[in-house]
Write a protein that holds these residues in place. Structure first.
Motif, PDB file in Angstrom:
ATOM      1  N   TRP A   1     -16.688  66.300  45.937  1.00  0.00           N
ATOM      2  CA  TRP A   1     -15.321  66.045  45.755  1.00  0.00           C
ATOM      3  C   TRP A   1     -14.273  67.199  46.476  1.00  0.00           C
ATOM      4  O   TRP A   1     -14.226  67.728  45.979  1.00  0.00           O
ATOM      5  N   GLU A   2     -13.172  66.440  46.290  1.00  0.00           N
ATOM      6  CA  GLU A   2     -12.045  66.893  46.474  1.00  0.00           C
ATOM      7  C   GLU A   2     -11.826  67.653  45.212  1.00  0.00           C
ATOM      8  O   GLU A   2     -11.337  66.371  44.664  1.00  0.00           O
ATOM      9  N   MET A   3     -11.462  68.477  45.197  1.00  0.00           N
ATOM     10  CA  MET A   3     -11.241  69.151  43.616  1.00  0.00           C
ATOM     11  C   MET A   3      -9.573  69.782  43.352  1.00  0.00           C
ATOM     12  O   MET A   3      -8.722  69.916  44.782  1.00  0.00           O
ATOM     13  N   PRO A   4      -8.600  68.994  42.623  1.00  0.00           N
ATOM     14  CA  PRO A   4      -7.863  69.463  42.906  1.00  0.00           C
ATOM     15  C   PRO A   4      -7.376  70.454  42.919  1.00  0.00           C
ATOM     16  O   PRO A   4      -7.841  70.916  42.206  1.00  0.00           O
TER      17      PRO A   4
ATOM     18  N   MET B   1     -12.623  68.925  36.106  1.00  0.00           N
ATOM     19  CA  MET B   1     -12.561  69.255  37.789  1.00  0.00           C
ATOM     20  C   MET B   1     -12.651  68.392  38.565  1.00  0.00           C
ATOM     21  O   MET B   1     -12.698  68.006  39.758  1.00  0.00           O
ATOM     22  N   GLY B   2     -11.847  67.294  38.690  1.00  0.00           N
ATOM     23  CA  GLY B   2     -10.805  66.598  39.427  1.00  0.00           C
ATOM     24  C   GLY B   2     -11.537  65.097  39.921  1.00  0.00           C
ATOM     25  O   GLY B   2     -11.636  63.741  40.408  1.00  0.00           O
ATOM     26  N   VAL B   3     -12.920  64.621  38.669  1.00  0.00           N
ATOM     27  CA  VAL B   3     -13.765  63.422  38.777  1.00  0.00           C
ATOM     28  C   VAL B   3     -13.487  63.097  37.006  1.00  0.00           C
ATOM     29  O   VAL B   3     -13.614  62.920  35.987  1.00  0.00           O
ATOM     30  N   GLY B   4     -12.563  61.499  37.248  1.00  0.00           N
ATOM     31  CA  GLY B   4     -11.711  61.538  35.855  1.00  0.00           C
ATOM     32  C   GLY B   4     -13.202  60.161  35.401  1.00  0.00           C
ATOM     33  O   GLY B   4     -13.042  59.839  34.384  1.00  0.00           O
TER      34      GLY B   4
END
Length: 348
Positions: free
Chosen positions: A276-279, A302-305
């Protein structure tokens, strides 16, 4: 010599300031009302008429939470218009994972000295969060407690109630070892891990709250005060057409602690790193703080809510629907394991 008369205001509680605050927030509160709301602001209790004809066997689901030390950033930056969104998000995201539609919300705001304009900014954020979640702000409490909070500081807490049909409760019991994991993107740190984030940003990196962070596209305050994403409308949309066997809100404890909360015995969630695309805020914090990988995944989202546990046949359609709803979403892993193994997460 006659001693002056003691008053509540002289002791630190300004009743007129409280009345002024209520006048300020009335239109904000009313902007969240649903048809079921039966009372106006100012009563002793909020009345909500549940339309039982819409349900066969309704179950009420409740949740409560706060914002935590993210409030310290709001104090430092003197920005108070988004923490109310965080407050609503932390509550409604917790109950929607069980399939519940949030119905109404109540807030509690406590401060040492009430500043009506600042408090109204907080409530404006709460009202915005309620509008995003589709729930009504039907009541709350504002407590002015001189000597209890530092000057200029406050704390907020929230409480929400939702409803779900009994036979549609999502409790993870139908999760199977062939299920796949969909991650829905976060807007950043959301409202967790701020004690560690503040230690890294301010103590190790020696940055001020308004310092520019070009790699994050703004200032420290811009990055760290980004409001928590509210997933209610997207999740409720999915539930109309898809079977979701489990949902985990990735809050305090990160991916490692929250996914097992919805898994039955014998199930292991295998998360594929890099899927996934991590901020950029997360690798920045990890590098600057020299934080171990497991510590990062146990502290931050880590970018996954949100993580959905779904049958393989629906993955592509679910991800396509989420993209159409404005969400970032990816296939991030699968369910494995066997026997009586306690639920856990493996990073692979």
């Amino acid at each position: 010599m006659t001693e002056s008369r003691a008053t509540y205001k002289e002791a630190g509680v300004d009743i007129e300031a409280g009345n002024s605050f209520v006048r300020m927030i009335k239109p904000l509160v009313k902007s969240t009302f649903r048809p079921e709301v039966m009372t106006d602001i100012g009563g002793f209790g909020g009345l909500f008429s549940l339309n039982t004809s819409k349900y066969k066997n309704p179950v009420l689901v409740s949740g409560t939470d706060g914002v935590g030390t993210k409030l310290k950033l709001a104090f430092m930056a003197d920005r108070h218009d988004t923490v109310g969104i965080d407050l609503v998000a932390m509550c409604v995201n917790d109950i929607v994972v069980q399939g519940a539609e949030p119905l109404f919300f109540l807030d509690y705001l406590a401060t040492g000295r009430l500043e009506p304009e600042k408090a109204a900014q907080v409530v404006a954020g709460i009202a915005e969060g309620c509008r995003q979640a589709g729930c009504a702000l039907i009541g709350g409490e504002t407590a002015e407690m001189p000597g209890f909070y530092a000057d200029g500081e406050y704390d907020i807490a929230g409480f929400t109630v939702g409803v779900v049909e009994k036979d549609k409760i999502i409790d993870g019991t139908s999760i199977k070892n062939d299920n796949l994991l969909i991650g829905i993107g976060s807007s950043g740190l959301h409202s967790n891990g701020y004690s560690l984030a503040r230690r890294i940003i301010f103590d190790r990196m020696k940055l001020s709250v308004n310092a520019p962070l070009p790699e994050l596209g703004g200032t420290v305050a811009d990055a760290l005060l980004a409001p928590t994403r509210i997933y209610v409308r997207s999740i409720m949309n999915l539930l109309k057409d898809f079977t979701i066997n489990g949902i985990a809100h990735i809050t305090g404890g990160g991916l490692l602690e929250n996914i097992p909360r919805v898994l039955p015995k014998g199930c292991t969630a295998k998360i594929k790193l890099g899927s996934w695309e991590m901020p950029p805020v997360f690798p920045l914090l990890q590098k600057a703080g020299n934080v171990e990988q497991n510590e990062m995944y146990r502290t931050f989202n880590m970018g996954v809510g949100m993580v959905l546990v779904v049958p393989p046949k629906d993955v592509d359609d679910l991800i396509s629907r989420l993209h159409g709803l404005g969400e970032s979403a990816w296939l991030i892993g699968e369910i494995g394991g066997s026997g009586d193994v306690e639920p856990c997460v493996e990073l692979v």
